[in-house]
Design a protein around this motif. Structure first.
Motif, PDB file in Angstrom:
ATOM      1  N   PHE A 125       0.827  -1.209   0.000  1.00  0.00           N
ATOM      2  CA  PHE A 125       0.000   0.000   0.000  1.00  0.00           C
ATOM      3  C   PHE A 125       0.861   1.257   0.000  1.00  0.00           C
ATOM      4  O   PHE A 125       0.528   2.245  -0.660  1.00  0.00           O
ATOM      5  CB  PHE A 125      -0.926  -0.001   1.223  1.00  0.00           C
ATOM      6  CG  PHE A 125      -2.251  -0.660   0.981  1.00  0.00           C
ATOM      7  CD1 PHE A 125      -3.403   0.089   0.845  1.00  0.00           C
ATOM      8  CD2 PHE A 125      -2.356  -2.036   0.899  1.00  0.00           C
ATOM      9  CE1 PHE A 125      -4.633  -0.516   0.618  1.00  0.00           C
ATOM     10  CE2 PHE A 125      -3.573  -2.658   0.685  1.00  0.00           C
ATOM     11  CZ  PHE A 125      -4.720  -1.898   0.530  1.00  0.00           C
ATOM     12  N   GLU A 126       1.962   1.227   0.735  1.00  0.00           N
ATOM     13  CA  GLU A 126       2.828   2.405   0.845  1.00  0.00           C
ATOM     14  C   GLU A 126       3.475   2.726  -0.499  1.00  0.00           C
ATOM     15  O   GLU A 126       3.671   3.908  -0.834  1.00  0.00           O
ATOM     16  CB  GLU A 126       3.896   2.171   1.902  1.00  0.00           C
ATOM     17  CG  GLU A 126       4.780   3.369   2.202  1.00  0.00           C
ATOM     18  CD  GLU A 126       4.048   4.520   2.866  1.00  0.00           C
ATOM     19  OE1 GLU A 126       4.576   5.653   2.849  1.00  0.00           O
ATOM     20  OE2 GLU A 126       2.940   4.288   3.404  1.00  0.00           O
ATOM     21  N   GLN A 127       3.811   1.705  -1.267  1.00  0.00           N
ATOM     22  CA  GLN A 127       4.411   1.930  -2.573  1.00  0.00           C
ATOM     23  C   GLN A 127       3.422   2.568  -3.546  1.00  0.00           C
ATOM     24  O   GLN A 127       3.798   3.380  -4.396  1.00  0.00           O
ATOM     25  CB  GLN A 127       4.932   0.609  -3.150  1.00  0.00           C
ATOM     26  CG  GLN A 127       6.163   0.076  -2.438  1.00  0.00           C
ATOM     27  CD  GLN A 127       6.589  -1.290  -2.964  1.00  0.00           C
ATOM     28  OE1 GLN A 127       5.792  -2.008  -3.581  1.00  0.00           O
ATOM     29  NE2 GLN A 127       7.840  -1.657  -2.719  1.00  0.00           N
ATOM     30  N   ILE A 128       2.155   2.211  -3.418  1.00  0.00           N
ATOM     31  CA  ILE A 128       1.131   2.745  -4.328  1.00  0.00           C
ATOM     32  C   ILE A 128       0.590   4.079  -3.832  1.00  0.00           C
ATOM     33  O   ILE A 128       0.361   5.008  -4.615  1.00  0.00           O
ATOM     34  CB  ILE A 128      -0.023   1.730  -4.493  1.00  0.00           C
ATOM     35  CG1 ILE A 128       0.513   0.393  -5.013  1.00  0.00           C
ATOM     36  CG2 ILE A 128      -1.093   2.287  -5.430  1.00  0.00           C
ATOM     37  CD1 ILE A 128      -0.526  -0.712  -5.054  1.00  0.00           C
ATOM     38  N   TYR A 129       0.381   4.162  -2.510  1.00  0.00           N
ATOM     39  CA  TYR A 129      -0.182   5.378  -1.896  1.00  0.00           C
ATOM     40  C   TYR A 129       0.769   5.857  -0.793  1.00  0.00           C
ATOM     41  O   TYR A 129       0.574   5.542   0.382  1.00  0.00           O
ATOM     42  CB  TYR A 129      -1.560   5.102  -1.298  1.00  0.00           C
ATOM     43  CG  TYR A 129      -2.514   4.393  -2.233  1.00  0.00           C
ATOM     44  CD1 TYR A 129      -3.247   5.101  -3.179  1.00  0.00           C
ATOM     45  CD2 TYR A 129      -2.695   3.004  -2.155  1.00  0.00           C
ATOM     46  CE1 TYR A 129      -4.131   4.457  -4.035  1.00  0.00           C
ATOM     47  CE2 TYR A 129      -3.581   2.350  -3.002  1.00  0.00           C
ATOM     48  CZ  TYR A 129      -4.291   3.079  -3.939  1.00  0.00           C
ATOM     49  OH  TYR A 129      -5.161   2.441  -4.783  1.00  0.00           O
ATOM     50  N   PRO A 130       1.819   6.589  -1.134  1.00  0.00           N
ATOM     51  CA  PRO A 130       2.801   7.023  -0.134  1.00  0.00           C
ATOM     52  C   PRO A 130       2.151   7.774   1.030  1.00  0.00           C
ATOM     53  O   PRO A 130       1.290   8.637   0.835  1.00  0.00           O
ATOM     54  CB  PRO A 130       3.719   7.950  -0.945  1.00  0.00           C
ATOM     55  CG  PRO A 130       3.575   7.480  -2.359  1.00  0.00           C
ATOM     56  CD  PRO A 130       2.144   7.059  -2.492  1.00  0.00           C
ATOM     57  N   GLY A 131       2.557   7.410   2.240  1.00  0.00           N
ATOM     58  CA  GLY A 131       2.050   8.064   3.441  1.00  0.00           C
ATOM     59  C   GLY A 131       0.834   7.406   4.046  1.00  0.00           C
ATOM     60  O   GLY A 131       0.416   7.756   5.163  1.00  0.00           O
ATOM     61  N   VAL A 132       0.248   6.422   3.340  1.00  0.00           N
ATOM     62  CA  VAL A 132      -0.994   5.830   3.817  1.00  0.00           C
ATOM     63  C   VAL A 132      -0.773   4.995   5.086  1.00  0.00           C
ATOM     64  O   VAL A 132      -1.663   4.901   5.933  1.00  0.00           O
ATOM     65  CB  VAL A 132      -1.641   4.970   2.705  1.00  0.00           C
ATOM     66  CG1 VAL A 132      -0.847   3.686   2.477  1.00  0.00           C
ATOM     67  CG2 VAL A 132      -3.087   4.646   3.044  1.00  0.00           C
ATOM     68  N   VAL A 133       0.394   4.399   5.232  1.00  0.00           N
ATOM     69  CA  VAL A 133       0.666   3.565   6.408  1.00  0.00           C
ATOM     70  C   VAL A 133       0.681   4.402   7.680  1.00  0.00           C
ATOM     71  O   VAL A 133       0.102   4.021   8.702  1.00  0.00           O
ATOM     72  CB  VAL A 133       1.999   2.793   6.242  1.00  0.00           C
ATOM     73  CG1 VAL A 133       2.403   2.127   7.552  1.00  0.00           C
ATOM     74  CG2 VAL A 133       1.866   1.740   5.154  1.00  0.00           C
ATOM     75  N   THR A 134       1.329   5.549   7.620  1.00  0.00           N
ATOM     76  CA  THR A 134       1.357   6.436   8.792  1.00  0.00           C
ATOM     77  C   THR A 134      -0.053   6.868   9.177  1.00  0.00           C
ATOM     78  O   THR A 134      -0.412   6.889  10.360  1.00  0.00           O
ATOM     79  CB  THR A 134       2.215   7.681   8.496  1.00  0.00           C
ATOM     80  OG1 THR A 134       3.545   7.271   8.178  1.00  0.00           O
ATOM     81  CG2 THR A 134       2.250   8.606   9.705  1.00  0.00           C
TER      82      THR A 134
END
Length: 268
Positions: A125-134
């Motif tokens: 998910f982070e690779q596709i949508y940067p910042g989403v994990v945080t």
């Protein structure tokens, strides 16, 4: 004056000065030492306690975080950790959920498998949508913290009526998820999130379902806290602290994945 209560009069500890214990006369220093001795903990009584359950929960999450780091590092090279974690987590989750007696090794194995899955899906998910994990981590912590605070203050409690509604909603959510997964696997839809990518009155269906899922996850946490509270109050065996740890871990992972999906769909 001698007590007329047989519960006291037949117990040497409640006798007159010079009482005996095991044939030994208790002196004033002996009695004072008994009075000053620390109360028995869960290990001494083999009963469930908040402290012991917290330790088991922290241990489970610590293992989950370690394997999550492995999944995060390895998944960009190979999807094997994500796949193994998802399958093993599903199987071990079902096994632990239906076991009558908690098994610490199986619960810790579940934590390890879920860690691989969480780490793997997070990096994807982070690779596709940067910042989403945080965003997902912070949102998960907020929901867990608020739910715990409200439960501890007595503002929210589990009830039979709410639990029935929760179970009906869970069945509906489960059926929808299976149908959506099947459509994505067999090519019935090419949208990134399947039916969740569809819109309803201009709002992605995934956001509406995600909000419902977060509410269900929050109530699931209430049920987990309620189980632990009743277990401690009813003095059930200490081993059931593992059941409490498993329940919280299962719910928090579910909540985190829902948060990941909500923030990702919002980016679409």
């Amino acid at each position: 004056m001698a007590s007329s209560n047989p519960a006291f009069s037949r117990n040497a500890a409640f006798g007159a000065p010079g009482a005996t214990a095991g044939g030994k006369v208790l002196s004033d220093s002996d009695l004072q030492g008994m009075f000053n001795a620390p109360s028995a903990g869960s290990q001494d009584t083999d009963r469930m306690s908040y402290d012991d359950t917290i330790r088991k929960t922290v241990l489970s999450f610590a293992l989950l975080l370690v394997t999550a780091a492995i999944g995060w590092l390895v998944t960009p090279v190979t999807m094997l950790p994500l796949i193994v974690g998802a399958i093993a987590g599903l199987v071990l989750g079902l096994v632990n959920a239906f076991k009558k007696e908690p098994s610490p090794p199986l619960i810790l194995a579940y934590a390890a498998a879920q860690g691989l899955f969480v780490g793997g899906i997070s990096v994807v998910f982070e690779q596709i949508y940067p910042g989403v994990v945080t965003q997902a981590v912070l949102a998960t912590l907020v929901v867990v913290g608020v739910t715990l605070a409200l439960f501890a203050s007595g503002k929210i409690r589990a009830s039979k009526k709410a639990t029935k509604v929760f179970m009906i909603a869970m069945i509906g959510y489960g059926v929808f998820s299976l149908i959506n997964f099947g459509m994505m696997v067999f090519g019935a839809t090419d949208a990134a999130f399947g039916l969740r990518s569809a819109t309803f009155m201009g709002i992605p269906l995934g956001l509406l379902i995600g909000v419902l899922a977060v509410i269900m996850a929050a109530y699931s946490l209430v049920l987990d806290f309620d189980f632990i509270q009743r277990g401690v109050n009813n003095r059930i065996p200490r081993k059931y602290g593992w059941t409490g740890a498993f329940g919280i871990m299962l719910t928090v992972v579910w909540l985190y994945v829902e948060m990941l999906r909500i923030f990702a769909i919002a980016r679409e």
